[in-house]
Structures are given as structure tokens and as C-alpha cells.
Design a protein around this motif. Structure first.
Motif, PDB file in Angstrom:
ATOM      1  N   ALA A  22     -70.488   0.301-136.741  1.00 45.92           N
ATOM      2  CA  ALA A  22     -71.621   0.763-135.947  1.00 45.92           C
ATOM      3  C   ALA A  22     -72.818  -0.134-136.206  1.00 45.92           C
ATOM      4  O   ALA A  22     -73.170  -0.399-137.361  1.00 45.92           O
ATOM      5  CB  ALA A  22     -71.947   2.201-136.307  1.00 45.92           C
ATOM      6  N   ALA A  23     -73.431  -0.600-135.138  1.00 49.44           N
ATOM      7  CA  ALA A  23     -74.577  -1.498-135.253  1.00 49.44           C
ATOM      8  C   ALA A  23     -75.854  -0.791-134.835  1.00 49.44           C
ATOM      9  O   ALA A  23     -75.864  -0.034-133.863  1.00 49.44           O
ATOM     10  CB  ALA A  23     -74.365  -2.729-134.385  1.00 49.44           C
ATOM     11  N   SER A  24     -76.904  -1.025-135.597  1.00 49.72           N
ATOM     12  CA  SER A  24     -78.207  -0.509-135.215  1.00 49.72           C
ATOM     13  C   SER A  24     -79.108  -1.685-134.902  1.00 49.72           C
ATOM     14  O   SER A  24     -78.960  -2.755-135.486  1.00 49.72           O
ATOM     15  CB  SER A  24     -78.808   0.330-136.334  1.00 49.72           C
ATOM     16  N   GLY A  25     -80.018  -1.498-133.988  1.00 47.73           N
ATOM     17  CA  GLY A  25     -80.871  -2.593-133.582  1.00 47.73           C
ATOM     18  C   GLY A  25     -80.618  -2.929-132.129  1.00 47.73           C
ATOM     19  O   GLY A  25     -79.614  -2.520-131.545  1.00 47.73           O
ATOM     20  N   PRO A  26     -81.519  -3.670-131.540  1.00 43.06           N
ATOM     21  CA  PRO A  26     -81.413  -3.959-130.107  1.00 43.06           C
ATOM     22  C   PRO A  26     -80.405  -5.049-129.788  1.00 43.06           C
ATOM     23  O   PRO A  26     -79.993  -5.800-130.663  1.00 43.06           O
ATOM     24  CB  PRO A  26     -82.837  -4.428-129.761  1.00 43.06           C
ATOM     25  N   SER A  27     -80.042  -5.080-128.538  1.00 46.62           N
ATOM     26  CA  SER A  27     -79.281  -6.195-127.971  1.00 46.62           C
ATOM     27  C   SER A  27     -77.924  -6.418-128.619  1.00 46.62           C
ATOM     28  O   SER A  27     -77.514  -7.554-128.853  1.00 46.62           O
ATOM     29  CB  SER A  27     -80.112  -7.491-128.066  1.00 46.62           C
ATOM     30  N   PHE A  28     -77.213  -5.352-128.886  1.00 48.06           N
ATOM     31  CA  PHE A  28     -75.885  -5.483-129.502  1.00 48.06           C
ATOM     32  C   PHE A  28     -74.991  -6.388-128.667  1.00 48.06           C
ATOM     33  O   PHE A  28     -74.226  -7.173-129.216  1.00 48.06           O
ATOM     34  CB  PHE A  28     -75.261  -4.097-129.633  1.00 48.06           C
ATOM     35  N   SER A  29     -75.089  -6.298-127.373  1.00 45.71           N
ATOM     36  CA  SER A  29     -74.182  -7.061-126.503  1.00 45.71           C
ATOM     37  C   SER A  29     -74.445  -8.565-126.549  1.00 45.71           C
ATOM     38  O   SER A  29     -73.642  -9.335-126.033  1.00 45.71           O
ATOM     39  CB  SER A  29     -74.292  -6.561-125.061  1.00 45.71           C
ATOM     40  N   THR A  30     -75.527  -8.984-127.143  1.00 43.71           N
ATOM     41  CA  THR A  30     -75.804 -10.419-127.237  1.00 43.71           C
ATOM     42  C   THR A  30     -75.197 -11.047-128.484  1.00 43.71           C
ATOM     43  O   THR A  30     -75.226 -12.261-128.637  1.00 43.71           O
ATOM     44  CB  THR A  30     -77.320 -10.694-127.247  1.00 43.71           C
ATOM     45  N   TYR A  31     -74.635 -10.243-129.343  1.00 40.17           N
ATOM     46  CA  TYR A  31     -74.064 -10.734-130.590  1.00 40.17           C
ATOM     47  C   TYR A  31     -72.551 -10.873-130.494  1.00 40.17           C
ATOM     48  O   TYR A  31     -71.865  -9.948-130.030  1.00 40.17           O
ATOM     49  CB  TYR A  31     -74.377  -9.795-131.757  1.00 40.17           C
ATOM     50  N   ALA A  32     -72.042 -12.009-130.927  1.00 39.60           N
ATOM     51  CA  ALA A  32     -70.619 -12.096-131.217  1.00 39.60           C
ATOM     52  C   ALA A  32     -70.367 -11.267-132.475  1.00 39.60           C
ATOM     53  O   ALA A  32     -71.220 -11.190-133.354  1.00 39.60           O
ATOM     54  CB  ALA A  32     -70.199 -13.540-131.441  1.00 39.60           C
ATOM     55  N   MET A  33     -69.198 -10.643-132.539  1.00 40.45           N
ATOM     56  CA  MET A  33     -68.869  -9.774-133.662  1.00 40.45           C
ATOM     57  C   MET A  33     -67.536 -10.179-134.256  1.00 40.45           C
ATOM     58  O   MET A  33     -66.628 -10.614-133.535  1.00 40.45           O
ATOM     59  CB  MET A  33     -68.799  -8.312-133.200  1.00 40.45           C
ATOM     60  N   GLY A  34     -67.412  -9.988-135.542  1.00 40.26           N
ATOM     61  CA  GLY A  34     -66.160 -10.346-136.178  1.00 40.26           C
ATOM     62  C   GLY A  34     -65.821  -9.415-137.322  1.00 40.26           C
ATOM     63  O   GLY A  34     -66.687  -8.724-137.867  1.00 40.26           O
ATOM     64  N   TRP A  35     -64.549  -9.384-137.641  1.00 42.28           N
ATOM     65  CA  TRP A  35     -64.059  -8.724-138.849  1.00 42.28           C
ATOM     66  C   TRP A  35     -63.504  -9.805-139.780  1.00 42.28           C
ATOM     67  O   TRP A  35     -62.742 -10.658-139.343  1.00 42.28           O
ATOM     68  CB  TRP A  35     -62.947  -7.729-138.526  1.00 42.28           C
ATOM     69  N   PHE A  36     -63.902  -9.713-141.015  1.00 44.19           N
ATOM     70  CA  PHE A  36     -63.387 -10.572-142.061  1.00 44.19           C
ATOM     71  C   PHE A  36     -62.774  -9.694-143.134  1.00 44.19           C
ATOM     72  O   PHE A  36     -63.050  -8.492-143.191  1.00 44.19           O
ATOM     73  CB  PHE A  36     -64.511 -11.427-142.658  1.00 44.19           C
ATOM     74  N   ARG A  37     -61.962 -10.280-143.988  1.00 37.71           N
ATOM     75  CA  ARG A  37     -61.422  -9.512-145.101  1.00 37.71           C
ATOM     76  C   ARG A  37     -61.334 -10.392-146.348  1.00 37.71           C
ATOM     77  O   ARG A  37     -61.243 -11.610-146.253  1.00 37.71           O
ATOM     78  CB  ARG A  37     -60.043  -8.941-144.755  1.00 37.71           C
ATOM     79  N   GLN A  38     -61.380  -9.721-147.473  1.00 36.03           N
ATOM     80  CA  GLN A  38     -61.266 -10.430-148.742  1.00 36.03           C
ATOM     81  C   GLN A  38     -60.409  -9.618-149.689  1.00 36.03           C
ATOM     82  O   GLN A  38     -60.748  -8.469-150.016  1.00 36.03           O
ATOM     83  CB  GLN A  38     -62.648 -10.674-149.359  1.00 36.03           C
ATOM     84  N   ALA A  39     -59.304 -10.225-150.082  1.00 39.52           N
ATOM     85  CA  ALA A  39     -58.400  -9.607-151.048  1.00 39.52           C
ATOM     86  C   ALA A  39     -58.790 -10.069-152.446  1.00 39.52           C
ATOM     87  O   ALA A  39     -59.414 -11.117-152.605  1.00 39.52           O
ATOM     88  CB  ALA A  39     -56.964  -9.996-150.729  1.00 39.52           C
ATOM     89  N   PRO A  40     -58.417  -9.308-153.463  1.00 33.80           N
ATOM     90  CA  PRO A  40     -58.759  -9.693-154.838  1.00 33.80           C
ATOM     91  C   PRO A  40     -58.261 -11.089-155.169  1.00 33.80           C
ATOM     92  O   PRO A  40     -57.095 -11.422-154.909  1.00 33.80           O
ATOM     93  CB  PRO A  40     -58.048  -8.632-155.678  1.00 33.80           C
ATOM     94  N   GLY A  41     -59.146 -11.911-155.705  1.00 41.83           N
ATOM     95  CA  GLY A  41     -58.772 -13.257-156.100  1.00 41.83           C
ATOM     96  C   GLY A  41     -58.630 -14.242-154.967  1.00 41.83           C
ATOM     97  O   GLY A  41     -58.231 -15.392-155.196  1.00 41.83           O
TER      98      GLY A  41
END
Length: 123
Positions: A22-41
Motif C-alpha cells: 500500500a502506497a501513501s502519497g500523491p501520484s501513485f500511477s506515475t511510479y514504477a513499482m517493484g518487488w525485491f527479495r533478500q534471502a539470508p546470506g
């Protein structure tokens, strides 16, 4: 932009989880969005990303065909549907927002990051 990730948890191999950001702030549609992940080590890696208008998606090879990324700009929310989960999907997942629309796969492009949500897949 402030980002709040949720939906992580424990799943069995072959199971499903749905992450939300969930994003707060204006102009959400102007942002590219991504998911990243980090496993231990391990280093943080791209999972999936999408342009502001939703026209272009990027998926890491390791999740293609199993994960689906979508966004609801009217709701200021990003989703990641994760199916056919594998133990190697276990990681902390982070959502991120970028003012630039390209390249989607580089973490350095992203300006804002949410807190992580833990995903654990048991074998």
C-alpha cells in the motif's frame, strides 16, 4: 511516498501467498513499482516490476509462470500473487517505487522502499 508491505507468512511447497504493498502519497500511477527479495546470506534481487501505467511487466526468470504482478492505481496498491511456491522463494520481500520507468530490474533506480515482509516456504 511511503510503502507498507503485507501478506507474507508461512506456506508449504506448492502453496500460494499474495503480497500487497500500500502506497501513501500523491501520484501513485506515475511510479514504477517493484518487488525485491533478500534471502539470508544473499544479495537483494529483483522479483518483478511494473511501469506506472501497468503496460510493461518484468519478471525474474526464477518466478516466471508462477508469480503475477499487478497494480490497482485507484487503490494505490501493488500486488504480487505467488503460486507454486518453492523453498527457494523463502526471503524477505520488499516493495519499492521509482520515479523513473526504466530499467525496471535495477534496484538503484528505485527511490522509495517499504519495510520487508517475510515469506517462508516449507518443504
Amino acid at each position: 511516498v511511503q510503502l507498507q508491505a503485507s501478506g507474507g507468512g508461512l506456506a508449504q511447497t506448492g502453496g500460494s501467498l499474495r503480497l500487497s504493498c500500500a502506497a501513501s502519497g500523491p501520484s501513485f500511477s506515475t511510479y514504477a513499482m517493484g518487488w525485491f527479495r533478500q534471502a539470508p546470506g544473499k544479495e537483494r534481487e529483483i522479483v518483478a516490476a511494473i511501469t506506472g501505467n501497468g503496460a510493461v511487466n518484468y519478471y525474474a526468470d526464477s518466478v516466471k509462470g508462477r508469480f503475477t504482478l499487478s497494480r490497482a492505481n485507484a487503490e494505490n496498491t501493488l500486488y504480487l500473487q505467488m503460486n507454486s511456491l518453492k523453498p527457494e522463494d523463502t526471503a524477505v520481500y520488499y516493495c519499492a517505487a521509482a520515479r523513473r520507468q526504466w530499467p525496471l530490474s535495477l534496484s538503484s533506480v528505485y527511490d522509495y522502499w517499504g519495510q520487508g515482509t517475510q515469506v517462508t516456504v516449507s518443504s
